[in-house]
Scaffold this active site. Structure first.
Site, PDB file in Angstrom:
ATOM      1  N   ASP A   1      47.692  63.976  22.860  1.00 46.14           N
ATOM      2  CA  ASP A   1      48.882  64.702  23.328  1.00 46.14           C
ATOM      3  C   ASP A   1      48.612  65.322  24.698  1.00 46.14           C
ATOM      4  OD1 ASP A   1      51.388  65.807  23.403  1.00 46.14           O
ATOM      5  OD2 ASP A   1      51.074  67.212  21.753  1.00 46.14           O
ATOM      6  N   GLY A   2      49.661  65.654  25.393  1.00 49.11           N
ATOM      7  CA  GLY A   2      49.567  66.283  26.709  1.00 49.11           C
ATOM      8  C   GLY A   2      49.600  67.795  26.599  1.00 49.11           C
TER       9      GLY A   2
ATOM     10  N   GLY B   1      55.957  63.821  25.540  1.00 47.88           N
ATOM     11  CA  GLY B   1      55.999  64.172  26.964  1.00 47.88           C
ATOM     12  C   GLY B   1      55.741  62.964  27.844  1.00 47.88           C
ATOM     13  N   SER B   2      55.865  63.183  29.149  1.00 50.03           N
ATOM     14  CA  SER B   2      55.762  62.059  30.083  1.00 50.03           C
ATOM     15  C   SER B   2      54.345  61.499  30.161  1.00 50.03           C
ATOM     16  CB  SER B   2      56.243  62.491  31.475  1.00 50.03           C
ATOM     17  OG  SER B   2      55.547  63.639  31.899  1.00 50.03           O
ATOM     18  N   THR B   3      53.313  62.325  29.968  1.00 46.57           N
ATOM     19  CA  THR B   3      51.935  61.813  29.980  1.00 46.57           C
ATOM     20  C   THR B   3      51.694  60.961  28.733  1.00 46.57           C
ATOM     21  OG1 THR B   3      51.343  63.901  31.068  1.00 46.57           O
ATOM     22  CG2 THR B   3      49.538  62.469  30.393  1.00 46.57           C
TER      23      THR B   3
ATOM     24  N   LYS C   1      51.675  74.561  25.318  1.00 41.54           N
ATOM     25  CA  LYS C   1      52.451  73.357  25.077  1.00 41.54           C
ATOM     26  C   LYS C   1      53.884  73.752  24.708  1.00 41.54           C
ATOM     27  CE  LYS C   1      50.789  70.054  22.673  1.00 41.54           C
ATOM     28  NZ  LYS C   1      51.458  69.211  23.673  1.00 41.54           N
TER      29      LYS C   1
ATOM     30  N   ASP D   1      51.095  71.574  28.978  1.00 40.49           N
ATOM     31  CA  ASP D   1      51.713  72.171  30.174  1.00 40.49           C
ATOM     32  C   ASP D   1      50.693  72.947  30.989  1.00 40.49           C
ATOM     33  OD1 ASP D   1      54.492  71.354  29.641  1.00 40.49           O
ATOM     34  OD2 ASP D   1      54.210  72.581  27.855  1.00 40.49           O
TER      35      ASP D   1
ATOM     36  N   GLU E   1      53.854  69.223  17.033  1.00 37.33           N
ATOM     37  CA  GLU E   1      52.578  68.985  17.728  1.00 37.33           C
ATOM     38  C   GLU E   1      51.473  69.826  17.107  1.00 37.33           C
ATOM     39  OE1 GLU E   1      54.355  67.781  22.113  1.00 37.33           O
ATOM     40  OE2 GLU E   1      53.861  69.865  21.743  1.00 37.33           O
TER      41      GLU E   1
ATOM     42  N   LYS F   1      47.749  70.865  35.878  1.00 37.27           N
ATOM     43  CA  LYS F   1      47.931  71.699  34.674  1.00 37.27           C
ATOM     44  C   LYS F   1      46.787  72.703  34.475  1.00 37.27           C
ATOM     45  CE  LYS F   1      51.335  68.802  33.386  1.00 37.27           C
ATOM     46  NZ  LYS F   1      51.313  67.976  32.207  1.00 37.27           N
TER      47      LYS F   1
HETATM   48  C1  5RP Z   1      55.932  68.760  24.666  1.00 37.02           C
HETATM   49  C2  5RP Z   1      54.609  69.121  25.215  1.00 37.02           C
HETATM   50  C3  5RP Z   1      54.046  68.258  26.276  1.00 37.02           C
HETATM   51  O1  5RP Z   1      52.765  67.857  25.904  1.00 37.02           O
HETATM   52  C4  5RP Z   1      53.966  69.025  27.553  1.00 37.02           C
HETATM   53  O2  5RP Z   1      55.243  69.557  27.852  1.00 37.02           O
HETATM   54  C5  5RP Z   1      53.473  68.164  28.706  1.00 37.02           C
HETATM   55  O3  5RP Z   1      54.451  67.255  29.081  1.00 37.02           O
HETATM   56  P1  5RP Z   1      54.273  66.262  30.286  1.00 37.02           P
HETATM   57  O4  5RP Z   1      53.204  65.283  29.905  1.00 37.02           O
HETATM   58  O5  5RP Z   1      55.631  65.640  30.446  1.00 37.02           O
HETATM   59  O6  5RP Z   1      53.886  67.057  31.518  1.00 37.02           O
HETATM   60  O7  5RP Z   1      53.988  70.071  24.819  1.00 37.02           O
HETATM   61  O8  5RP Z   1      56.371  69.687  23.721  1.00 37.02           O
END
Ligand code: 5RP
Length: 217
Positions: free
Chosen positions: A81-82, A29-31, A94, A84, A103, A121
């Site tokens: 990991d990030g 993900g972007s984070t 997620k 949602d 993940e 979030k």
């Molecule tokens: C990917 C995920 C990501 O951790 C989640 O979507 C967060 O993404 P972002 O950092 O772009 O907001 O679960 O499957």
């Protein structure tokens, strides 16, 4: 600070949890991309990384970080990991990026799961974000009907195939007041690979980027 700046802030903060010469788990993900960029510029040398997606693998390799298979490493010390969505108990939704199954596997294999997120979030009760469910393609309609019976409104993420060759249903309006029970129920449905609830194995530590810096939960 805008959301991109918050993501960069928390991506950099996660470097404090990376032991030099260790093998780390890396989410998607972007984070997480901000974390990978910070790691690449930090001068911290890791032995290798276990990646949760093809997209993350490409970024890690571009940064000169060796990517290895989880079967070669055994348990990992740390997984970053990030998410949602997160609730006050560090339970997560997620899978917005579709990498939920790998993940969840890497989170299960890691002693410490550090989730990096920003205040956008944060929720009291999970469920405003549609719940991703990875399904075997043959079972898409069957699982969709089961999700309707559970009170949700499934939407097929048409045109998207996961790295495992499967499909995603994004389920709207699920009642997630008991996310542990719901995770067990959905994961037990025939045709479901896994759902994006991380309640049975929540994050151990949440690093939350706020206007006033990093908050820990
Ligand atoms: C990917 C995920 C990501 O951790 C989640 O979507 C967060 O993404 P972002 O950092 O772009 O907001 O679960 O499957």
């Amino acid at each position: 600070m805008n959301q991109d700046e918050l993501k960069r802030l928390v991506g950099t903060a996660a470097l404090d949890y990376v032991q030099p010469d260790s093998i780390i788990g890396v989410g998607t993900g972007s984070t997480v991309n901000c974390f990978i960029e910070a790691l690449a510029h930090s001068g911290i040398r890791v032995e290798a990384a276990v990646s949760s997606s093809e997209a993350t693998t490409r970024l890690l390799e571009d940064a000169g970080i060796l990517v290895v298979d989880l079967n070669q490493t055994g348990g990992l010390d740390v997984y970053i990991d990030g998410a949602d969505e997160f609730d006050p108990h560090r339970r997560l939704i997620k899978g917005g990026g579709g990498a939920l199954t790998r993940e969840k596997i890497i989170a299960a294999a890691s002693r410490q799961f550090i989730c990096i997120a920003d205040t956008t979030k944060q929720v009291k009760v999970l469920g405003a974000f549609p719940l991703p469910v990875e399904v075997i393609p043959l079972a898409r309609s069957l699982v969709a009907r089961r999700m309707v019976a559970l009170g949700g409104q499934p939407e097929w993420r048409e045109g998207f195939t996961t790295d495992n060759g499967n499909w995603i249903l994004d389920v709207h309006n699920m009642d997630l007041v008991d996310p542990v029970r719901t995770e067990e129920t959905i994961n037990n449905l025939a045709g479901v690979v896994t759902c994006g609830l991380f309640a049975l194995r929540p994050a151990d530590l949440l690093l939350i980027a706020t206007e006033n810096g990093i908050k820990q939960l």
